[in-house]
Design a protein around this motif. Structure first.
Motif, short mmCIF file in Angstrom:
data_model
loop_
_atom_site.label_atom_id
_atom_site.label_comp_id
_atom_site.label_asym_id
_atom_site.label_seq_id
_atom_site.Cartn_x
_atom_site.Cartn_y
_atom_site.Cartn_z
N GLU A 265 0.81 -1.22 0.00
CA GLU A 265 0.00 0.00 0.00
C GLU A 265 0.84 1.27 0.00
O GLU A 265 0.67 2.17 -0.82
CB GLU A 265 -0.90 -0.02 1.25
CG GLU A 265 -1.91 1.11 1.28
CD GLU A 265 -3.15 0.79 0.45
OE1 GLU A 265 -3.76 -0.25 0.71
OE2 GLU A 265 -3.47 1.58 -0.45
N ASN A 266 1.78 1.34 0.96
CA ASN A 266 2.57 2.57 1.08
C ASN A 266 3.33 2.88 -0.20
O ASN A 266 3.31 4.01 -0.71
CB ASN A 266 3.57 2.44 2.23
CG ASN A 266 2.91 2.79 3.55
OD1 ASN A 266 1.85 3.39 3.55
ND2 ASN A 266 3.54 2.39 4.63
N LYS B 24 1.31 9.00 -6.21
CA LYS B 24 1.51 10.43 -5.93
C LYS B 24 2.57 11.00 -6.85
O LYS B 24 2.46 12.13 -7.31
CB LYS B 24 1.93 10.63 -4.47
CG LYS B 24 0.80 10.60 -3.50
CD LYS B 24 1.29 10.86 -2.08
CE LYS B 24 0.49 10.03 -1.09
NZ LYS B 24 1.19 9.80 0.16
N LEU C 60 1.15 11.76 -10.30
CA LEU C 60 -0.10 12.53 -10.37
C LEU C 60 0.04 13.80 -11.20
O LEU C 60 -0.75 14.06 -12.11
CB LEU C 60 -0.57 12.86 -8.95
CG LEU C 60 -1.92 13.55 -8.85
CD1 LEU C 60 -2.99 12.68 -9.46
CD2 LEU C 60 -2.25 13.85 -7.40
N VAL D 125 -8.34 9.85 -7.24
CA VAL D 125 -8.05 10.85 -6.21
C VAL D 125 -9.33 11.62 -5.93
O VAL D 125 -10.23 11.64 -6.77
CB VAL D 125 -6.96 11.84 -6.63
CG1 VAL D 125 -5.60 11.19 -6.62
CG2 VAL D 125 -7.28 12.45 -7.98
N VAL D 126 -9.42 12.25 -4.79
CA VAL D 126 -10.58 13.08 -4.50
C VAL D 126 -10.34 14.47 -5.07
O VAL D 126 -9.20 14.90 -5.25
CB VAL D 126 -10.85 13.18 -2.99
CG1 VAL D 126 -11.37 11.89 -2.46
CG2 VAL D 126 -9.63 13.63 -2.25
N GLU D 127 -11.42 15.15 -5.34
CA GLU D 127 -11.31 16.48 -5.95
C GLU D 127 -10.45 17.41 -5.11
O GLU D 127 -9.73 18.24 -5.65
CB GLU D 127 -12.70 17.10 -6.12
CG GLU D 127 -13.47 16.48 -7.26
CD GLU D 127 -14.73 17.26 -7.56
OE1 GLU D 127 -15.67 16.65 -8.09
OE2 GLU D 127 -14.77 18.47 -7.27
N THR E 76 -7.88 17.01 -3.66
CA THR E 76 -6.44 16.93 -3.94
C THR E 76 -6.05 17.87 -5.05
O THR E 76 -4.96 18.45 -5.06
CB THR E 76 -6.07 15.50 -4.35
OG1 THR E 76 -6.62 14.59 -3.42
CG2 THR E 76 -4.58 15.34 -4.43
N THR F 31 -17.28 13.66 -2.11
CA THR F 31 -16.71 13.93 -3.42
C THR F 31 -15.40 14.70 -3.32
O THR F 31 -14.41 14.37 -3.97
CB THR F 31 -17.69 14.77 -4.26
OG1 THR F 31 -18.95 14.13 -4.24
CG2 THR F 31 -17.20 14.94 -5.69
N LEU F 32 -15.43 15.74 -2.51
CA LEU F 32 -14.23 16.58 -2.44
C LEU F 32 -13.15 15.97 -1.58
O LEU F 32 -11.97 16.21 -1.78
CB LEU F 32 -14.59 17.96 -1.88
CG LEU F 32 -15.45 18.83 -2.79
CD1 LEU F 32 -15.70 20.17 -2.11
CD2 LEU F 32 -14.73 19.08 -4.09
#
Lengths: 115, 366
Positions: free
Chosen positions: A4-5, A12, A15, A44-46, A48, B76-77
């Protein structure tokens, strides 16, 4: 011990490169970028993206334009600057080097990596 | 029926439920803290615009933003600890493992001692100790009781002292510190209080009984102390007018009485402070006042001993009524009454009685 790490670190690392590639194709705004990343299996979430895009813009690699939207407030559409394009070319070189290294080592290795 | 507020997100107006508003507000505050000062404004503007867009999409057939809308937006965010964008400067804090409530690895948890209110029987002292040492609380209690027996009761005094001095962990950040967890915003959000009302209640049954017994005992002690103070104070007043039986007016005598007053008064004050602490959880007693009280108390003991010795040396308490000497002499100087029947008994069996009244030879000079 899980991977995982390490895999997280790997993701990352690429990205920013991915984001620049996406914006390079055509001007994009956050939601577009997220969905393309998702299709490419990079989740990824927004949240980020916002600071990341902000930093790239402040570093002169991106510029943006406002576009009106029926769905709410105006949207920022990002595109690459000239600096951004040369930065992207450097990243492509770096990526190719890395890929080359792995491929070279893997060929000689006895452990076969499942395709 | 719910109360709604009106908010402005990036130039767009929304009606939002009150609870949804608070959730959104907290989320935005959390985000705000996460980003560095220089970038904050721009990023927050972008995020607000995006939130406005998302709300718009959700409000197809209704016109109030509800809490689930906010939750979906947060999903979402993402929350700060899900952001994959940290650079080396922001430190390892945000790249922590999933279980944020347990705390960050690599950061030595520095615990603070608090009385644990969520686990207490009496005052939470044992629970606080258990939290600090990471031991089982029942074990701590058993040890305390053993210690109490061995120390013939002095441990009780220690317990009371800790009860007075140590504050209880009431706020969430305090409870986190008690367990040795960094009170970051994430940890506070994820904190699940040990909220078992059932258990609390049964604890408190025993606890309340114990508390009542304790209060009665303390009240008794307090009253005794205070009446002692009053008594000695009265004695002091008499002494100042030289009307105190047994002691003549002098510096050492005054010092003695004053130190006794202090010796009784300081514990009485401490008891009052304890009662205040019992009834109002958050009262903080400034440590300087506790230290002064303690120092004064010790000083009073020393002074009592010293002045007591000095006073005792002055008087020979083998025959301590020397103050009466004058009176007694005058009494004996009176003409003796005539015996009614001079032959039947003789007044002069003053052999025996005179001995007890004859101070002249044995009295020491003041």
């Amino acid at each position: 011990m899980s991977t995982e790490n390490i895999t997280s670190q790997m993701r990352k690392g690429i990205l920013e490169y991915c984001i620049l590639l996406i914006i390079n194709k055509k001007p994009a705004y956050v939601s577009d970028i997220i969905s393309e990343l998702k299709e490419a299996h990079l989740i990824v979430v927004e949240g980020t993206l916002y600071p990341l895009l902000s930093r790239l813009k402040n570093g002169g690699l991106l510029s943006y334009q406002w576009q009106e939207s029926v769905q709410g407030p105006p949207r920022k559409y990002y595109e690459l600057t000239d600096d951004g394009r040369s930065f992207l070319r450097e990243l492509e070189n770096a990526w190719n080097d890395i890929r080359h290294t792995i491929e070279k080592i893997s060929v000689d290795s006895t452990i076969v990596v499942a395709q | 029926m719910k109360k709604t507020l009106t908010i402005n997100l990036s130039g767009m107006v929304f009606n939002i439920d009150e609870d949804a508003y608070h959730k959104l507000n907290n989320y935005l505050a959390e985000l705000g803290h996460h980003f560095p000062e220089s970038e904050r404004e721009e990023i927050m503007n972008d995020i607000e615009a995006r939130i406005a867009e998302l709300f718009n999409q959700k409000l197809q057939h209704r016109n109030v933003v509800e809490i689930r809308d906010v939750e979906e937006v947060i999903e979402t965010l993402g929350t700060p600890n899900q952001f994959a964008d940290e650079d080396a400067k922001s430190g390892g804090g945000e790249s922590a493992p999933r279980d944020a409530a347990v705390g960050q690895p690599g950061r030595a948890p520095r615990r603070k001692f608090y009385r644990d209110g969520s686990n207490k029987r009496l005052g939470g002292v044992a629970a606080g100790i258990a939290a600090y040492l990471d031991w089982d609380v029942t074990l701590v209690r058993v040890l305390l009781l053993l210690l109490l027996v061995i120390s013939v009761g002095w441990t009780f005094l220690g317990y009371i002292l800790v009860w007075i001095i140590a504050p209880e962990a009431t706020s969430v950040s305090q409870q986190l510190e008690m367990q040795g967890v960094e009170p970051t915003i994430d940890n506070i959000r994820n904190f699940k209080p040990k909220d078992d009302p059932q258990e609390r209640h049964s604890n408190n049954a025993l606890g309340t009984v114990a508390k009542i017994v304790l209060v009665i005992f303390l009240a008794f002690v307090g009253i005794s102390l205070l009446s002692g103070v009053l008594g000695v104070f009265a004695a002091l007043c008499l002494l100042l007018f030289d009307m105190l039986p047994g002691l003549a007016f002098g510096t050492w005598e005054v010092i003695l009485l004053v130190s006794v007053i202090l010796f009784l008064l300081i514990p009485a004050i401490a008891l009052v402070m304890l009662c205040v602490r019992l009834f109002s959880r958050d009262s903080r007693i400034p440590s300087w006042s506790l230290w002064t009280m303690f120092v004064l108390f010790l000083a009073s003991i020393v002074t009592m001993i010293v002045s007591g010795v000095n006073v005792a040396r002055k008087y020979d308490y083998g025959h301590w009524r020397n103050w009466d000497e004058e009176r007694v002499e005058r009494y004996w100087a009176q003409p003796k009454p005539k015996a009614i029947e001079p032959d039947t008994y003789q007044w002069q069996d003053s052999e025996g009685t005179a001995d007890t009244l004859d101070f002249k030879e044995s009295a020491t000079e003041i």
